[in-house]
Every structure is written in structure tokens, then in C-alpha cells.
Design a protein around this motif. Structure first.
Motif, PDB file in Angstrom:
ATOM      1  N   THR A 174       7.210  37.305  44.030  1.00 44.34           N
ATOM      2  CA  THR A 174       8.157  36.342  43.436  1.00 44.34           C
ATOM      3  C   THR A 174       8.764  35.371  44.446  1.00 44.34           C
ATOM      4  N   GLY A 175       8.888  35.809  45.697  1.00 41.77           N
ATOM      5  CA  GLY A 175       9.568  34.984  46.687  1.00 41.77           C
ATOM      6  C   GLY A 175      11.070  34.952  46.498  1.00 41.77           C
ATOM      7  N   VAL A 176      11.581  35.832  45.649  1.00 42.03           N
ATOM      8  CA  VAL A 176      13.024  35.879  45.371  1.00 42.03           C
ATOM      9  C   VAL A 176      13.641  37.056  46.134  1.00 42.03           C
ATOM     10  N   ALA A 177      14.539  36.751  47.051  1.00 38.66           N
ATOM     11  CA  ALA A 177      15.239  37.773  47.829  1.00 38.66           C
ATOM     12  C   ALA A 177      16.488  38.225  47.071  1.00 38.66           C
ATOM     13  N   PHE A 178      16.690  39.526  47.010  1.00 39.88           N
ATOM     14  CA  PHE A 178      17.879  40.100  46.361  1.00 39.88           C
ATOM     15  C   PHE A 178      18.772  40.724  47.421  1.00 39.88           C
ATOM     16  N   MET A 179      20.061  40.456  47.301  1.00 41.63           N
ATOM     17  CA  MET A 179      21.032  41.082  48.195  1.00 41.63           C
ATOM     18  C   MET A 179      22.313  41.351  47.424  1.00 41.63           C
ATOM     19  N   VAL A 180      23.117  42.261  47.931  1.00 40.24           N
ATOM     20  CA  VAL A 180      24.369  42.604  47.262  1.00 40.24           C
ATOM     21  C   VAL A 180      25.497  42.649  48.287  1.00 40.24           C
ATOM     22  N   VAL A 181      26.635  42.081  47.902  1.00 37.60           N
ATOM     23  CA  VAL A 181      27.826  42.077  48.748  1.00 37.60           C
ATOM     24  C   VAL A 181      28.890  42.942  48.086  1.00 37.60           C
ATOM     25  N   CYS A 182      29.512  43.805  48.874  1.00 42.24           N
ATOM     26  CA  CYS A 182      30.520  44.742  48.373  1.00 42.24           C
ATOM     27  C   CYS A 182      31.876  44.429  49.007  1.00 42.24           C
ATOM     28  N   PRO A 183      32.689  43.600  48.359  1.00 44.10           N
ATOM     29  CA  PRO A 183      34.007  43.286  48.932  1.00 44.10           C
ATOM     30  C   PRO A 183      34.927  44.502  48.926  1.00 44.10           C
ATOM     31  N   GLY A 184      35.743  44.589  49.959  1.00 48.62           N
ATOM     32  CA  GLY A 184      36.828  45.558  49.957  1.00 48.62           C
ATOM     33  C   GLY A 184      37.985  44.999  49.150  1.00 48.62           C
ATOM     34  N   LEU A 185      39.153  45.607  49.262  1.00 46.77           N
ATOM     35  CA  LEU A 185      40.309  45.132  48.500  1.00 46.77           C
ATOM     36  C   LEU A 185      40.608  43.675  48.867  1.00 46.77           C
ATOM     37  N   THR A 186      40.641  42.836  47.839  1.00 51.29           N
ATOM     38  CA  THR A 186      40.803  41.397  48.023  1.00 51.29           C
ATOM     39  C   THR A 186      41.898  40.891  47.099  1.00 51.29           C
ATOM     40  N   THR A 187      42.765  40.065  47.601  1.00 56.36           N
ATOM     41  CA  THR A 187      43.834  39.493  46.787  1.00 56.36           C
ATOM     42  C   THR A 187      43.228  38.659  45.660  1.00 56.36           C
ATOM     43  N   SER A 188      43.490  39.058  44.412  1.00 57.18           N
ATOM     44  CA  SER A 188      42.926  38.343  43.263  1.00 57.18           C
ATOM     45  C   SER A 188      43.663  38.749  42.000  1.00 57.18           C
ATOM     46  N   GLU A 189      43.399  38.007  40.918  1.00 55.64           N
ATOM     47  CA  GLU A 189      44.000  38.349  39.631  1.00 55.64           C
ATOM     48  C   GLU A 189      43.548  39.729  39.162  1.00 55.64           C
ATOM     49  N   MET A 190      42.349  40.115  39.536  1.00 59.51           N
ATOM     50  CA  MET A 190      41.813  41.406  39.122  1.00 59.51           C
ATOM     51  C   MET A 190      42.676  42.561  39.610  1.00 59.51           C
ATOM     52  N   MET A 191      43.369  42.353  40.712  1.00 61.28           N
ATOM     53  CA  MET A 191      44.154  43.430  41.305  1.00 61.28           C
ATOM     54  C   MET A 191      45.557  43.547  40.711  1.00 61.28           C
ATOM     55  N   MET A 192      45.859  42.757  39.692  1.00 62.59           N
ATOM     56  CA  MET A 192      47.180  42.807  39.059  1.00 62.59           C
ATOM     57  C   MET A 192      47.197  43.848  37.948  1.00 62.59           C
ATOM     58  N   ASN A 193      48.347  44.497  37.756  1.00 63.83           N
ATOM     59  CA  ASN A 193      48.549  45.454  36.656  1.00 63.83           C
ATOM     60  C   ASN A 193      47.483  46.550  36.633  1.00 63.83           C
ATOM     61  N   LEU A 194      47.209  47.123  37.787  1.00 64.77           N
ATOM     62  CA  LEU A 194      46.132  48.104  37.885  1.00 64.77           C
ATOM     63  C   LEU A 194      46.367  49.341  37.019  1.00 64.77           C
ATOM     64  N   ARG A 195      47.610  49.781  36.932  1.00 64.71           N
ATOM     65  CA  ARG A 195      47.867  51.008  36.176  1.00 64.71           C
ATOM     66  C   ARG A 195      47.512  50.834  34.703  1.00 64.71           C
ATOM     67  N   GLU A 196      47.750  49.652  34.168  1.00 62.66           N
ATOM     68  CA  GLU A 196      47.443  49.379  32.768  1.00 62.66           C
ATOM     69  C   GLU A 196      45.941  49.333  32.520  1.00 62.66           C
ATOM     70  N   LYS A 197      45.152  49.059  33.553  1.00 67.77           N
ATOM     71  CA  LYS A 197      43.708  48.932  33.402  1.00 67.77           C
ATOM     72  C   LYS A 197      42.976  50.257  33.552  1.00 67.77           C
ATOM     73  N   SER A 198      43.657  51.257  34.069  1.00 68.73           N
ATOM     74  CA  SER A 198      43.018  52.550  34.322  1.00 68.73           C
ATOM     75  C   SER A 198      43.147  53.467  33.112  1.00 68.73           C
ATOM     76  N   MET A 199      42.036  54.049  32.663  1.00 68.32           N
ATOM     77  CA  MET A 199      42.085  55.013  31.559  1.00 68.32           C
ATOM     78  C   MET A 199      42.789  56.293  31.994  1.00 68.32           C
ATOM     79  N   MET A 200      42.901  56.481  33.297  1.00 70.07           N
ATOM     80  CA  MET A 200      43.550  57.666  33.845  1.00 70.07           C
ATOM     81  C   MET A 200      44.988  57.369  34.270  1.00 70.07           C
ATOM     82  N   GLY A 201      45.435  56.126  34.047  1.00 74.74           N
ATOM     83  CA  GLY A 201      46.705  55.666  34.608  1.00 74.74           C
ATOM     84  C   GLY A 201      47.933  56.374  34.092  1.00 74.74           C
TER      85      GLY A 201
END
Length: 259
Positions: A174-201
Motif C-alpha cells: 500500500t505504501g501507507v505507513a501507520f503510526m500511533v501517538v499516545c499523549p500523557g495527561l494534557t490540558t484539554s476540555e476532555m479533562m474537565m468533570n472527570l468524576r461525572e464521566k467515570s462509571m466508577m466515579g
């Protein structure tokens, strides 16, 4: 090294945080087209991106990663603008363990659908010239996430899918290279209200885990984006990168079995 100059880049994801910063850096690389695909357009961010480089064509195409027909229509619309895809960045993410369908759909199954729908326009044996697929996982694709097990399962899947698609035999044809990046904790909207997002919260001890995540040092979106673009330009097929605290480090997964 992969030269981004003149390339058609497709970014799947939102306009905030890391996504915007990646696109901003790509605009400085004199790419030809930047196609952004997601559920909602942000006109202000689009204007800011275009202002970075007036020579680059910037276009938004609406698409729902939870709806295959929407994805097919988006691909059709995109290919009316460009004839091939050189770089596909799957940057959409959802941290919402209480909603398993969305967490798995946005982070994993939607990404896989997008790759398969895009491959004919990347594969050198079909209508493409080869290129790069960069998938965005998470440090929780490498490690357990006790407070967010569904998210961790999805991101582990992203890494497994990426490594499988990066098999040398696939790349040879194919000539298509695949790679994956794994960010650590990053300041973002995703990191807001974490307890509400956890089924175990609701469990008090899980709340302590989430509080530890909140108190931990976070990298900036700019730091994360800079290393993502750096990884892209290195174009190492099959690479798994940890992107954390401004550092880019290749992770070497262990193979326990082979045919």
C-alpha cells in the motif's frame, strides 16, 4: 523524513486543544489542503487557521463518526475537493465511560471505519500514492486506567489496530505507513468533570484516583502537537510513541507469539 510540503492532510476531530494546535503547525508546513472533519464547524477557528497561511486551502466537512452513512457521504464530498489523501490524522476522542457506545464508537470503531473508507485514496495499488495514517491513542492505551476502563479498552484497541495495519506486508503493497501517538495527561476540555464521566466515579476511592489525575502535572496542547508533527515527519511505519511532558519517546511493545 516525510516532506509535508504540497500534501493533502485530513484531520478528524475537534477544533479545541491538541487538534487545533496540530492543524496550526501543519499550516506552517506549506501543505496543499487541510480538510477538517467533525460533527460541528467552528468558524472562528477556521478563520484563525486560514490566517496562518493563505496559500493553503482549508475546508470543513461535517461528519458523524457514529454513523457510517455520514462517513461515506463525507468521504464522497472530500474526494470532490482532493483526488488523494496523503496524511490522515485520526484525532477524535471521547472520554465518557458511562456511555460505552460513544466511548468505543468515537475512539475505536469510528476510527477504524474512517481508515478503511480512506484507504482506496491512499493505497498506491489503488487511487493513492501512499502516505501516513496517524492514530491518536493515549497513555491509557499503554497502561491500565482504573477510573476509566472503557476508555482504556478503546485506546488499547487503537494501538492494536495500528500495529496490525503497519505490518510490513501491508506497507509493501500500500505504501501507507501507520503510526500511533499516545499523549500523557494534557490540558484539554476532555479533562474537565472527570468524576461525572467515570462509571466508577460514585465510589469514593475512585474519586481519589480522579483527584490524583487532576492534581498531576499536565503538558500543554502546544507541546503535545509539536511532538505529534515531529513524529509524522519521521514517518516510521509501525511506531508507537509516548508523547508526554514535551517529550517524544518511542515505545517498543513486546511480541509474545508469532507464526
Amino acid at each position: 523524513m516525510f516532506n509535508l510540503n504540497g500534501k493533502n492532510v485530513v484531520y478528524i476531530g475537534g477544533f479545541s486543544g491538541v487538534g487545533y494546535q496540530v492543524c496550526r503547525l501543519l499550516m506552517k508546513k506549506n501543505i496543499s489542503y487541510l480538510i477538517m472533519m467533525g460533527r460541528m464547524e467552528n468558524m472562528e477557528m477556521m478563520r484563525k487557521l486560514q490566517a496562518e497561511n493563505s496559500a493553503v486551502e482549508v475546508k470543513f466537512i461535517p461528519m458523524d463518526l457514529m454513523d457510517r452513512s455520514s462517513m461515506q457521504q463525507a468521504i464522497k464530498q472530500m474526494m470532490g475537493v482532493i483526488k488523494q489523501i496523503d496524511v490522515l490524522i485520526n484525532g477524535a476522542g471521547a472520554l465518557a465511560d458511562k456511555d460505552m457506545e460513544t466511548t468505543m464508537g468515537v475512539n475505536l470503531t469510528g476510527m477504524m471505519q474512517m481508515v478503511m473508507l480512506s484507504m482506496p485514496y491512499m493505497d498506491k495499488s489503488q487511487m493513492g500514492n501512499g502516505g501516513i495514517v496517524m492514530n491518536i491513542a493515549s497513555v491509557y492505551g499503554l497502561e491500565p486506567a482504573p477510573a476509566f476502563p472503557v476508555y482504556a479498552a478503546a485506546k488499547h484497541g487503537v494501538i492494536g489496530f495500528t500495529r496490525s495495519m503497519a505490518d510490513p506486508l501491508h506497507y509493501q503493497h500500500t505504501g501507507v505507513a501507520f503510526m500511533v501517538v499516545c499523549p500523557g495527561l494534557t490540558t484539554s476540555e476532555m479533562m474537565m468533570n472527570l468524576r461525572e464521566k467515570s462509571m466508577m466515579g460514585q465510589q469514593s476511592y475512585v474519586g481519589e484516583m480522579i483527584e490524583a489525575m487532576n492534581q498531576a502535572k499536565h503538558q500543554s496542547p502546544e507541546e503535545c502537537a509539536m511532538n505529534m508533527v515531529k513524529a509524522m515527519e519521521m514517518m516510521k511505519n509501525g511506531a508507537v510513541y509516548l508523547c508526554n511532558m514535551g517529550q517524544l519517546k518511542e515505545v517498543m511493545p513486546t511480541n509474545y507469539w508469532q507464526m
